[in-house]
Design a protein around this motif. Structure first.
Motif, PDB file in Angstrom:
ATOM      1  N   ILE A   1      25.201  67.053 109.620  1.00 57.94           N
ATOM      2  CA  ILE A   1      24.143  67.348 108.651  1.00 57.94           C
ATOM      3  C   ILE A   1      24.144  66.329 107.525  1.00 57.94           C
ATOM      4  N   TRP A   2      25.320  65.992 107.010  1.00 57.29           N
ATOM      5  CA  TRP A   2      25.402  65.125 105.831  1.00 57.29           C
ATOM      6  C   TRP A   2      25.517  63.646 106.158  1.00 57.29           C
ATOM      7  N   GLU A   3      26.173  63.314 107.307  1.00 63.17           N
ATOM      8  CA  GLU A   3      26.437  61.916 107.611  1.00 63.17           C
ATOM      9  C   GLU A   3      25.702  61.409 108.853  1.00 63.17           C
ATOM     10  N   GLY A   4      25.286  62.335 109.728  1.00 65.46           N
ATOM     11  CA  GLY A   4      24.667  61.911 110.977  1.00 65.46           C
ATOM     12  C   GLY A   4      25.677  61.486 112.017  1.00 65.46           C
ATOM     13  N   SER A   5      26.945  61.766 111.787  1.00 68.61           N
ATOM     14  CA  SER A   5      28.004  61.424 112.739  1.00 68.61           C
ATOM     15  C   SER A   5      29.096  62.475 112.634  1.00 68.61           C
ATOM     16  N   GLU A   6      30.126  62.322 113.467  1.00 65.72           N
ATOM     17  CA  GLU A   6      31.206  63.316 113.472  1.00 65.72           C
ATOM     18  C   GLU A   6      32.209  63.088 112.355  1.00 65.72           C
ATOM     19  N   GLN A   7      32.111  61.987 111.656  1.00 71.78           N
ATOM     20  CA  GLN A   7      33.004  61.693 110.541  1.00 71.78           C
ATOM     21  C   GLN A   7      32.231  61.737 109.234  1.00 71.78           C
ATOM     22  N   TYR A   8      32.921  62.048 108.135  1.00 70.33           N
ATOM     23  CA  TYR A   8      32.269  61.991 106.831  1.00 70.33           C
ATOM     24  C   TYR A   8      33.145  61.217 105.859  1.00 70.33           C
ATOM     25  N   THR A   9      32.497  60.549 104.906  1.00 69.56           N
ATOM     26  CA  THR A   9      33.210  59.667 103.984  1.00 69.56           C
ATOM     27  C   THR A   9      33.272  60.215 102.574  1.00 69.56           C
ATOM     28  N   PHE A  10      32.598  61.324 102.315  1.00 68.17           N
ATOM     29  CA  PHE A  10      32.633  61.922 100.980  1.00 68.17           C
ATOM     30  C   PHE A  10      32.513  63.435 101.112  1.00 68.17           C
ATOM     31  N   PRO A  11      33.024  64.160 100.139  1.00 68.21           N
ATOM     32  CA  PRO A  11      32.934  65.621 100.207  1.00 68.21           C
ATOM     33  C   PRO A  11      31.477  66.064 100.212  1.00 68.21           C
ATOM     34  N   PRO A  12      31.110  67.037 101.023  1.00 71.15           N
ATOM     35  CA  PRO A  12      29.716  67.502 101.070  1.00 71.15           C
ATOM     36  C   PRO A  12      29.294  68.091  99.733  1.00 71.15           C
ATOM     37  N   PRO A  13      28.038  67.875  99.335  1.00 72.55           N
ATOM     38  CA  PRO A  13      27.574  68.381  98.036  1.00 72.55           C
ATOM     39  C   PRO A  13      27.387  69.884  97.978  1.00 72.55           C
ATOM     40  N   MET A  14      27.329  70.547  99.144  1.00 75.47           N
ATOM     41  CA  MET A  14      27.172  72.001  99.182  1.00 75.47           C
ATOM     42  C   MET A  14      28.152  72.577 100.193  1.00 75.47           C
ATOM     43  N   VAL A  15      28.648  73.764  99.892  1.00 79.16           N
ATOM     44  CA  VAL A  15      29.563  74.415 100.833  1.00 79.16           C
ATOM     45  C   VAL A  15      28.797  74.825 102.081  1.00 79.16           C
ATOM     46  N   TRP A  16      29.492  74.872 103.197  1.00 82.31           N
ATOM     47  CA  TRP A  16      28.865  75.153 104.475  1.00 82.31           C
ATOM     48  C   TRP A  16      28.252  76.545 104.509  1.00 82.31           C
ATOM     49  N   GLU A  17      28.877  77.517 103.817  1.00 78.29           N
ATOM     50  CA  GLU A  17      28.336  78.869 103.777  1.00 78.29           C
ATOM     51  C   GLU A  17      26.927  78.885 103.185  1.00 78.29           C
ATOM     52  N   SER A  18      26.698  78.058 102.160  1.00 76.16           N
ATOM     53  CA  SER A  18      25.370  78.007 101.537  1.00 76.16           C
ATOM     54  C   SER A  18      24.347  77.384 102.473  1.00 76.16           C
ATOM     55  N   ILE A  19      24.746  76.366 103.229  1.00 79.36           N
ATOM     56  CA  ILE A  19      23.844  75.726 104.177  1.00 79.36           C
ATOM     57  C   ILE A  19      23.443  76.706 105.281  1.00 79.36           C
ATOM     58  N   CYS A  20      24.392  77.565 105.683  1.00 75.71           N
ATOM     59  CA  CYS A  20      24.132  78.515 106.765  1.00 75.71           C
ATOM     60  C   CYS A  20      23.403  79.764 106.296  1.00 75.71           C
ATOM     61  N   ALA A  21      23.176  79.885 104.996  1.00 71.77           N
ATOM     62  CA  ALA A  21      22.398  81.021 104.503  1.00 71.77           C
ATOM     63  C   ALA A  21      20.966  80.925 105.009  1.00 71.77           C
ATOM     64  N   SER A  22      20.240  82.036 104.985  1.00 74.03           N
ATOM     65  CA  SER A  22      18.854  82.035 105.451  1.00 74.03           C
ATOM     66  C   SER A  22      17.996  81.131 104.572  1.00 74.03           C
ATOM     67  N   LYS A  23      16.858  80.703 105.101  1.00 69.55           N
ATOM     68  CA  LYS A  23      15.952  79.849 104.334  1.00 69.55           C
ATOM     69  C   LYS A  23      15.436  80.571 103.105  1.00 69.55           C
TER      70      LYS A  23
END
Length: 251
Positions: free
Chosen positions: A13-35
């Motif tokens: 979601i954040w990097e477009g790959s399986e690796q990430y180079t910086f901490p995500p700006p939002m916790v995963w729980e918030s991303i998985c919340a309903s629209k």
């Protein structure tokens, strides 16, 4: 493995790959919340796994008519109470995981029971009054739709639909519609069904959070939900029905 899969989805979601180079700006729980709650509506695999475990936990609790459930009661429980059961260390990993899910769900259900329990369970006098108006006893007839709060919601919905159903109705009266086109009958039926659900949810929120929503907000939620549902239906509407649905902003 569940954590690794969630990590892969988060990184994509954040990097477009399986690796990430910086901490995500939002916790995963918030991303998985309903629209509606501000998220993207993605599935959080950890929660999804707990819910699937909960289905097995519930089957065991009610003694579902299943060969697997009967086997569990015969091999593992052996007459013990499911709520108090603790697995032995030499049990299979899958069974211990189910028991861990049972303990987690049981703990959460106990927390909600404490929140939603009548006040006299806490040694206080129970309040049977309406949570909206505070003047009348809370009965089904009062809540749907004699209470000034829910009655206002009904008037707003009737004004929106351009139809007067009144308070003394049955669901079959609404569904039959007394000669109205099928689409209009289904819209009215869906609107009143959704309104019952939202009034009940508002009542529960009022009880837990001590916060009363305004009727306009409840009806706005109803319109949003119905609009989302109708715009997802692929039907060649009749021209007259299409114009009516467009006037209601459902298309």
């Amino acid at each position: 493995m569940i954590k690794q899969i969630d990590d892969l989805c988060r990184n994509y979601i954040w990097e477009g790959s399986e690796q990430y180079t910086f901490p995500p700006p939002m916790v995963w729980e918030s991303i998985c919340a309903s629209k509606k709650a501000g998220g993207l509506g993605l599935k959080w695999l950890n929660s999804w796994n707990i819910m699937t475990l909960g289905k097995l936990v519930w089957w065991i609790a009610i003694g579902a008519d299943s060969l697997w459930v009967k086997w569990v009661h015969h091999i593992y429980l052996r007459g013990q109470e499911w709520a108090d059961y603790k697995p032995r260390q030499n049990c299979s990993w899958s069974w211990r995981r189910i028991c861990k899910g049972k303990d987690l769900l049981w703990a959460k259900s106990e927390q909600w029971h404490q929140i939603l329990a009548p006040k006299n369970h806490l040694g206080l006098e129970a309040d049977e009054g309406c949570y909206f108006c505070g003047y009348h006893s809370e009965t089904i007839e009062h809540l749907f739709f004699e209470c000034p709060f829910s009655a206002t919601c009904v008037r707003l919905v009737q004004g929106w639909l351009g139809m007067t159903v009144g308070r003394s109705f049955t669901w079959m009266d609404i569904k039959r519609g007394r000669g109205k086109p099928m689409v209009r009958r289904l819209v009215v039926f869906a609107a009143y069904s959704g309104l019952v659900h939202l009034v009940w949810m508002s009542r529960n929120n009022c009880r837990v959070d001590q916060f009363v929503r305004c009727p306009n907000s409840v009806v706005s939620d109803l319109k949003f939900t119905m609009r989302s549902r109708f715009r997802g239906i692929c039907i060649a509407w009749k021209e007259s029905d299409k114009l009516w649905l467009e006037r209601l902003s459902l298309l």
